[in-house]
Scaffold this active site. Structure first.
Site, PDB file in Angstrom:
ATOM      1  CB  VAL A  50      -0.949   0.007   1.220  1.00  0.00           C
ATOM      2  CG1 VAL A  50      -1.765   1.301   1.277  1.00  0.00           C
ATOM      3  CG2 VAL A  50      -1.876  -1.203   1.174  1.00  0.00           C
ATOM      4  CB  CYS A  51       4.098   2.025   1.686  1.00  0.00           C
ATOM      5  SG  CYS A  51       3.721   1.467   3.363  1.00  0.00           S
TER       6      CYS A  51
END
Length: 197
Positions: A50-51
């Site tokens: 996700v980062c």
């Protein structure tokens, strides 16, 4: 300040740390950004899933923050060397590529601890803090690890903060966008806003 008591309206904890900016190691100090707004966001780890979607989304929209006199700072517990390797990795290969703002190394976990976003496993939750020109935290949100944040909402909140700071006799209702009607925080005058709905 005792751990866990950080909240909006307080001065943001200052820090000095190594960051990667323009593929170089630089020492940055939060208090050096006084006079600007700062969007300070934490993320768990480099080379995760996700980062990079969040980090690249903020970078792709950096000009919009810059136009609002705001700086963006991303922070994780990774080393500056890990940040550099991630930046030097192409987006199509799971990296983030060149970024428009610094990635800060919190390898000692002091910043994540000060902002009360450090998990028991030793990584940062997805905390996001909007700090005003005086160094005061005006907005704080913390997401759990599995879901990312919205750049649109961050910009909207920043614009609302700036509006009420320059219009102290007005407040912004739910979902307010620049150019929309505000209200007066007065039992009588606020009726003008509600009457127009």
């Amino acid at each position: 300040m005792t751990e866990g008591c950080l909240r909006v309206g307080q001065v943001a904890p200052d820090f000095t740390a190594t960051a990667v900016s323009d593929q170089e190691f630089k020492e940055i100090k939060l208090s050096n950004y006084r006079g600007k707004y700062v969007v300070l966001f934490f993320y768990p780890l480099d080379f995760t899933f996700v980062c990079p979607t969040e980090i690249t989304a903020f970078s792709d929209r950096y000009a919009e923050f810059s136009q609002l006199n705001a700086e963006v700072l991303g922070v994780s517990v990774d080393s500056a060397f890990s940040h550099l390797a991630w930046i030097q990795t192409d987006r199509k290969s799971g990296g983030v590529g060149d970024l428009s703002y610094p990635l800060v190394s919190d390898i000692k976990k002091e910043i994540s601890t000060a902002y009360n976003v450090l998990t028991e496993e030793g990584i940062a939750l997805r905390g996001l803090f909007i700090i005003d020109k005086e160094g005061v935290i005006q907005h704080a949100t913390i997401n759990n690890l599995a879901f990312g944040r919205s750049v649109d909402e961050t910009l909207r909140v920043l614009q609302a903060i700036q509006y009420v700071q320059t219009h102290p006799d007005e407040v912004c209702p739910a979902g307010w966008q620049p150019g929309e009607k505000t209200m007066n925080p007065d039992p009588v005058k606020s009726k003008d806003y509600f009457a127009a709905l």
